[in-house]
Design an enzyme around this catalytic site. Structure first.
Site, PDB file in Angstrom:
ATOM      1  N   HIS A  12      36.006 -13.708  10.589  1.00 27.58           N
ATOM      2  CA  HIS A  12      36.620 -13.965   9.293  1.00 27.58           C
ATOM      3  C   HIS A  12      36.577 -15.461   9.001  1.00 27.58           C
ATOM      4  O   HIS A  12      36.833 -16.268   9.905  1.00 27.58           O
ATOM      5  CB  HIS A  12      38.085 -13.500   9.312  1.00 27.58           C
ATOM      6  CG  HIS A  12      38.854 -13.869   8.073  1.00 27.58           C
ATOM      7  ND1 HIS A  12      38.740 -13.163   6.899  1.00 27.58           N
ATOM      8  CD2 HIS A  12      39.721 -14.894   7.824  1.00 27.58           C
ATOM      9  CE1 HIS A  12      39.528 -13.714   5.981  1.00 27.58           C
ATOM     10  NE2 HIS A  12      40.134 -14.771   6.517  1.00 27.58           N
ATOM     11  N   SER A  57      10.503   1.109 -11.459  1.00 27.84           N
ATOM     12  CA  SER A  57      11.693   0.376 -11.011  1.00 27.84           C
ATOM     13  C   SER A  57      11.917   0.505  -9.520  1.00 27.84           C
ATOM     14  O   SER A  57      13.050   0.459  -9.041  1.00 27.84           O
ATOM     15  CB  SER A  57      12.934   0.873 -11.761  1.00 27.84           C
ATOM     16  OG  SER A  57      13.333   2.149 -11.295  1.00 27.84           O
ATOM     17  N   LYS A 107       9.669 -13.607  -2.134  1.00 27.41           N
ATOM     18  CA  LYS A 107      10.983 -14.136  -1.769  1.00 27.41           C
ATOM     19  C   LYS A 107      11.085 -15.624  -2.097  1.00 27.41           C
ATOM     20  O   LYS A 107      12.172 -16.117  -2.421  1.00 27.41           O
ATOM     21  CB  LYS A 107      11.269 -13.895  -0.282  1.00 27.41           C
ATOM     22  CG  LYS A 107      11.151 -12.445   0.144  1.00 27.41           C
ATOM     23  CD  LYS A 107      11.896 -11.508  -0.795  1.00 27.41           C
ATOM     24  CE  LYS A 107      11.448 -10.068  -0.664  1.00 27.41           C
ATOM     25  NZ  LYS A 107      10.171  -9.752  -1.304  1.00 27.41           N
ATOM     26  N   GLU A 136     -10.741  -8.851   9.830  1.00 26.95           N
ATOM     27  CA  GLU A 136     -10.117  -9.195   8.555  1.00 26.95           C
ATOM     28  C   GLU A 136     -11.183  -9.561   7.527  1.00 26.95           C
ATOM     29  O   GLU A 136     -12.073 -10.363   7.814  1.00 26.95           O
ATOM     30  CB  GLU A 136      -9.134 -10.355   8.735  1.00 26.95           C
ATOM     31  CG  GLU A 136      -8.467 -10.826   7.456  1.00 26.95           C
ATOM     32  CD  GLU A 136      -7.811  -9.695   6.678  1.00 26.95           C
ATOM     33  OE1 GLU A 136      -8.132  -9.555   5.481  1.00 26.95           O
ATOM     34  OE2 GLU A 136      -7.004  -8.934   7.266  1.00 26.95           O
ATOM     35  N   GLU A 171     -10.408 -10.736   4.362  1.00 32.67           N
ATOM     36  CA  GLU A 171      -9.960 -11.641   3.302  1.00 32.67           C
ATOM     37  C   GLU A 171      -9.062 -12.764   3.786  1.00 32.67           C
ATOM     38  O   GLU A 171      -9.406 -13.926   3.670  1.00 32.67           O
ATOM     39  CB  GLU A 171      -9.243 -10.834   2.217  1.00 32.67           C
ATOM     40  CG  GLU A 171      -8.953 -11.632   0.962  1.00 32.67           C
ATOM     41  CD  GLU A 171      -8.428 -10.737  -0.151  1.00 32.67           C
ATOM     42  OE1 GLU A 171      -8.226 -11.266  -1.251  1.00 32.67           O
ATOM     43  OE2 GLU A 171      -8.212  -9.534   0.088  1.00 32.67           O
ATOM     44  N   HIS A 172      -7.878 -12.435   4.304  1.00 36.42           N
ATOM     45  CA  HIS A 172      -6.987 -13.495   4.751  1.00 36.42           C
ATOM     46  C   HIS A 172      -5.985 -12.940   5.755  1.00 36.42           C
ATOM     47  O   HIS A 172      -5.469 -11.854   5.599  1.00 36.42           O
ATOM     48  CB  HIS A 172      -6.253 -14.167   3.593  1.00 36.42           C
ATOM     49  CG  HIS A 172      -5.754 -13.216   2.547  1.00 36.42           C
ATOM     50  ND1 HIS A 172      -5.549 -13.591   1.255  1.00 36.42           N
ATOM     51  CD2 HIS A 172      -5.449 -11.894   2.591  1.00 36.42           C
ATOM     52  CE1 HIS A 172      -5.129 -12.553   0.544  1.00 36.42           C
ATOM     53  NE2 HIS A 172      -5.050 -11.527   1.339  1.00 36.42           N
ATOM     54  N   ASP A 187       0.958   1.011   6.133  1.00 41.52           N
ATOM     55  CA  ASP A 187       0.876   1.637   4.813  1.00 41.52           C
ATOM     56  C   ASP A 187      -0.224   2.685   4.723  1.00 41.52           C
ATOM     57  O   ASP A 187      -0.060   3.719   4.069  1.00 41.52           O
ATOM     58  CB  ASP A 187       0.626   0.575   3.736  1.00 41.52           C
ATOM     59  CG  ASP A 187       1.835  -0.314   3.498  1.00 41.52           C
ATOM     60  OD1 ASP A 187       2.865  -0.121   4.174  1.00 41.52           O
ATOM     61  OD2 ASP A 187       1.752  -1.209   2.632  1.00 41.52           O
TER      62      ASP A 187
END
Length: 481
Positions: free
Chosen positions: A460, A196, A51, A34, A36-37, A326
């Site tokens: 319900h 968007s 969030k 890693e 960076e963090h 990613d």
């Protein structure tokens, strides 16, 4: 301590650290690199802190509508941007420490620095080229760092970064990426959001709740272009009711910078240009894989459109080298990265029964107000594939729990294969749909039919009852509408 490992993972985002844990569980000597963090973009600058920001916005929205719940607030509810941001960063810091604990618990070595591939089974780790962003989580001293390390298997999980458009590059002051948008030092009075998708709409929703005049510019005909058109159209109407200004089939062709504001030149499809002046512009036009400076070119690793090409198990064209998350291509989602990493490492370890991920069953969630969630085929894509389909719909305004919550604006849409009864798509807009979607994901993964769903008993009163009603509606059996 030996610098030789069974597995080395480059990058400690959701894909990387989850893969490291599973690798250690399978008895493999594992290290993670890693620069960076711990936790990567998702934990520190993406999924989690946004969030937290949106939770503050949600509470402010509720407070501003307290009267509709029979409540009276003495005084005016206001947002302190410094405190809102501090809470968000504190949430990230807490989880950052949690990842460090998990690495220690599972005996995964953390190597601090920037890795470069020199051979298919070797990396050289140099100094950290980027500072640790959060001062409350400094890199521990006296731990593994610069040096040469070897492994039988190396997994690249370096994630992605914001994509920049030529001529409209973020400058950290007037043109923001999600980094700056997440830690504003003041609350702008006006804002242009370029794009968007999930990132753009979430920030647009947050800043609108904070009282900012927000304009969203989208190139495609519909906002959130990956979503079912009916759902995105519903979401747009609700966002516009909240005061968002949305311009579709348009692009920001140019940005003029002033001393403390920008002027965006917004060009519509008919060639007309309008100028919108705002305090800041958020560039949210997508992300691109972090494939640079890794040594991929020298090893002949195949890439495509900025991402590493892999097979269904994370293998690249170079033996011993893998990629997940990613950096390995869309959909660029944390939960996809995690599952992809588990598949990759279990295949490496020879776990029986491992099979490639079915990307058609990966849910997507957007945490704007109203929330949007989906899995599987949209109605348009199902028809484009030549499928005969049945479509069910159910509105929140017919659900008792939604009405009681004051959240009666929303819709659930289900899509079935007409011949087999297979659930092939589910799409939602409204309160808490990001928590509901997993029910349909499980159903699809178990190859559940419409008959089984209709005979499932939902409690319900709950919002989840609408899921069953949507299924019933697809077959002309809806009960409460």
């Amino acid at each position: 301590m030996s610098n030789a490992y069974d597995v080395i993972i480059i990058g400690s985002g959701p894909g990387g650290y989850v893969t490291a844990i599973r690798s250690a569980q399978l008895g493999l000597k594992t290290a993670i690199v890693e620069r960076e963090h711990l936790g990567g973009i998702c934990l520190n600058w993406g999924c989690i802190p946004t969030k937290a920001l949106l939770r503050s916005a949600e509470i402010l929205d509720h407070a501003n509508h307290a009267k509709s719940f029979g409540l009276t607030l003495n005084g005016t509810m206001t947002a302190d941007v410094k405190d809102v941001v501090a809470r968000s960063r504190g949430v990230s810091a807490r989880l950052n420490g949690g990842v460090a604990f998990l690495m220690k618990k599972n005996k995964v070595d953390v190597i601090w620095g920037e890795a470069k591939l020199t051979k298919p089974n070797e990396i050289v780790v140099g100094k950290m080229t980027k500072p640790v962003v959060e001062p409350q989580n400094p890199v521990p001293k006296g731990v593994l760092g610069e040096g040469t390390y070897t492994a039988k298997h190396i997994i690249v999980a370096t994630g992605a970064r914001p994509r920049a458009l030529p001529g409209i590059e973020p400058d950290g002051k007037l043109i923001w990426t999600y980094f700056e948008a997440m830690k504003p030092d003041f609350m702008p009075k006006s804002l242009v959001v370029m794009g968007s998708g999930a990132i753009g709409i979430e920030f647009a929703s947050f800043y609108r709740s904070m009282g900012v005049d927000v304009t969203v510019v989208e190139l495609m005909p519909n906002i959130m272009p990956v979503e079912d058109v009916e759902i995105s159209t519903f979401a747009r109407k609700q966002l516009e009711k909240r005061g968002l200004k949305i311009i579709t089939e348009a692009k920001v062709s140019k940005v003029d910078k002033g001393a403390s504001s920008i002027t965006a030149h917004v060009e519509t499809k008919d060639g007309k240009v309008q100028q919108i002046t705002a305090d800041r512009l958020i560039s949210a036009v997508g992300v691109q894989g972090n494939i640079e400076n890794l040594g991929l070119e020298a090893l002949g690793v195949k890439t495509d459109r900025g991402c590493i090409v892999i097979d269904g198990y994370g293998k690249t064209n170079v033996p011993g080298l893998y990629a997940i998350g990613d950096v390995a291509g869309p959909p660029m989602l944390a939960h996809k990265a995690e599952h992809e990493g588990v598949i990759c490492i279990e295949k490496i370890a020879g776990v029986p029964g491992v099979h490639p991920m079915d990307k058609a069953k990966i849910p997507g969630c957007t945490y704007c107000n109203p929330q949007v969630a989906s899995v599987g085929l949209t109605e348009a894509k199902a028809k484009a594939e030549g499928r005969e389909i049945r479509v069910g719909r159910y509105n929140f305004n017919a659900n008792g729990k939604a009405i009681a919550l004051g959240e009666d604006q929303g819709m659930i849409k289900t899509i079935f294969d007409k011949k087999t009864g297979e659930l092939i798509g589910a799409h939602m807009v409204g309160a808490e749909v990001t928590e509901l979607i997993q029910g349909f994901v499980v159903a699809m993964n178990l190859e559940t039919t419409e008959e089984e769903l209709m005979h499932t008993i939902f409690p319900h009163p709950t919002l989840s009852e609408m899921m069953k009603e949507s299924v019933l509606d697809a077959y002309g059996r809806v009960l409460n509408a």
